[in-house]
Design a protein around this motif. Structure first.
Motif, short mmCIF file in Angstrom:
data_model
loop_
_atom_site.label_atom_id
_atom_site.label_comp_id
_atom_site.label_asym_id
_atom_site.label_seq_id
_atom_site.Cartn_x
_atom_site.Cartn_y
_atom_site.Cartn_z
N ILE A 1 75.13 -7.65 3.84
CA ILE A 1 76.20 -7.29 2.89
C ILE A 1 77.49 -7.89 3.43
N THR A 2 78.21 -8.61 2.59
CA THR A 2 79.53 -9.12 2.97
C THR A 2 80.58 -8.16 2.44
N LEU A 3 81.44 -7.68 3.32
CA LEU A 3 82.50 -6.74 2.95
C LEU A 3 83.75 -7.49 2.48
N ASP A 4 84.64 -6.77 1.80
CA ASP A 4 85.86 -7.39 1.28
C ASP A 4 86.71 -8.01 2.39
N ASN A 5 86.67 -7.42 3.60
CA ASN A 5 87.49 -7.94 4.69
C ASN A 5 86.83 -9.11 5.43
N GLY A 6 85.65 -9.54 4.96
CA GLY A 6 84.96 -10.66 5.56
C GLY A 6 83.91 -10.27 6.59
N ASN A 7 83.89 -9.01 7.02
CA ASN A 7 82.86 -8.56 7.95
C ASN A 7 81.51 -8.51 7.24
N ILE A 8 80.44 -8.53 8.01
CA ILE A 8 79.10 -8.59 7.44
C ILE A 8 78.18 -7.58 8.13
N TRP A 9 77.50 -6.75 7.33
CA TRP A 9 76.41 -5.90 7.83
C TRP A 9 75.13 -6.73 7.72
N VAL A 10 74.33 -6.74 8.79
CA VAL A 10 73.07 -7.48 8.80
C VAL A 10 71.95 -6.55 9.24
N ALA A 11 70.91 -6.48 8.43
CA ALA A 11 69.71 -5.72 8.80
C ALA A 11 68.76 -6.66 9.52
N ASP A 12 68.51 -6.37 10.77
CA ASP A 12 67.63 -7.18 11.62
C ASP A 12 66.32 -6.41 11.78
N LEU B 1 80.44 -6.00 16.14
CA LEU B 1 81.34 -4.85 16.19
C LEU B 1 80.60 -3.52 16.33
N LYS B 2 79.38 -3.46 15.82
CA LYS B 2 78.62 -2.20 15.86
C LYS B 2 77.14 -2.53 15.72
N GLU B 3 76.33 -1.74 16.42
CA GLU B 3 74.88 -1.88 16.32
C GLU B 3 74.26 -0.51 16.10
N ILE B 4 73.47 -0.39 15.06
CA ILE B 4 72.78 0.87 14.75
C ILE B 4 71.31 0.70 15.13
N PRO C 1 77.47 5.11 9.11
CA PRO C 1 77.66 4.25 10.28
C PRO C 1 78.64 4.81 11.31
N ASP C 2 79.47 5.78 10.92
CA ASP C 2 80.44 6.36 11.86
C ASP C 2 79.82 7.48 12.69
N THR C 3 79.08 8.37 12.03
CA THR C 3 78.50 9.53 12.72
C THR C 3 77.04 9.32 13.10
N LEU C 4 76.42 8.27 12.56
CA LEU C 4 75.00 7.96 12.74
C LEU C 4 74.09 9.10 12.25
N SER C 5 74.59 9.84 11.26
CA SER C 5 73.72 10.81 10.60
C SER C 5 72.84 10.05 9.61
N ILE C 6 71.68 10.64 9.32
CA ILE C 6 70.73 9.95 8.45
C ILE C 6 70.08 10.96 7.51
N ALA D 1 64.68 -3.94 14.74
CA ALA D 1 64.90 -2.56 14.29
C ALA D 1 66.35 -2.12 14.49
N ARG D 2 67.26 -2.88 13.89
CA ARG D 2 68.67 -2.54 14.01
C ARG D 2 69.44 -3.06 12.80
N ILE D 3 70.60 -2.47 12.59
CA ILE D 3 71.56 -2.96 11.61
C ILE D 3 72.85 -3.20 12.37
N CYS D 4 73.41 -4.40 12.25
CA CYS D 4 74.61 -4.78 13.00
C CYS D 4 75.76 -5.11 12.07
N LEU D 5 76.96 -4.78 12.52
CA LEU D 5 78.18 -5.16 11.82
C LEU D 5 78.84 -6.27 12.62
N PHE D 6 79.07 -7.41 11.96
CA PHE D 6 79.72 -8.55 12.59
C PHE D 6 81.07 -8.80 11.94
#
Length: 127
Positions: free
Chosen positions: A4-15, A31-34, A76-81, A19-24
């Motif tokens: 997903i490309t965000l409005d600010n240009g950052n990108i969420w990537v499901a790898d 920037l973040k790894e779930i 993505p902030d609290t890592l609740s699911i 077994a992770r989702i990363c924010l670049f």
């Protein structure tokens, strides 16, 4: 892999492979790894998540998990699911998630490749 490309240009990537989702950042900085293995265990999933698509809903990530045939809602902030499992194709559910979409009312649209239809859930995963 999905992204997903965000409005600010950052990108969420499901790898799925790792077994992770990363924010670049738009510059490529991680920037973040779930960790989906940890979240999956926390949610009671038997198999490691195999993410086929992701989308955003009210700042939460929605991830289509082929391994559990579920939609995972991740803060993505609290890592609740929360896990929205299919009740089965015979009961109006889905069989094979190929894409996820949301609208401005936070409804979740599941594109089911095998059944050739779209299933619509409310923001709480109800039909």
């Amino acid at each position: 892999m999905a992204f997903i490309t965000l409005d600010n240009g950052n990108i969420w990537v499901a790898d799925t492979q790792n077994a992770r989702i990363c924010l670049f950042s738009k510059e490529g900085k991680n920037l973040k790894e779930i960790n989906l293995l940890e979240l999956g265990k926390k949610a009671g999933l038997v198999d490691p998540p195999a993410i086929v698509d992701i989308c955003l809903s009210n700042n939460n990530l929605l991830a289509g998990d082929a391994a559990s045939n579920s939609v995972l809602e991740i803060n993505p902030d609290t890592l609740s699911i929360r896990v929205f499992k299919s009740p089965g194709a015979d009961n109006g559910g889905w069989f094979q998630i190929s894409h996820l979409f949301t609208d401005n009312q936070q409804r979740i649209y599941i594109d089911d490749l095998a059944l050739g239809k779209i299933i619509i859930l409310d923001k709480d995963g109800k039909y």
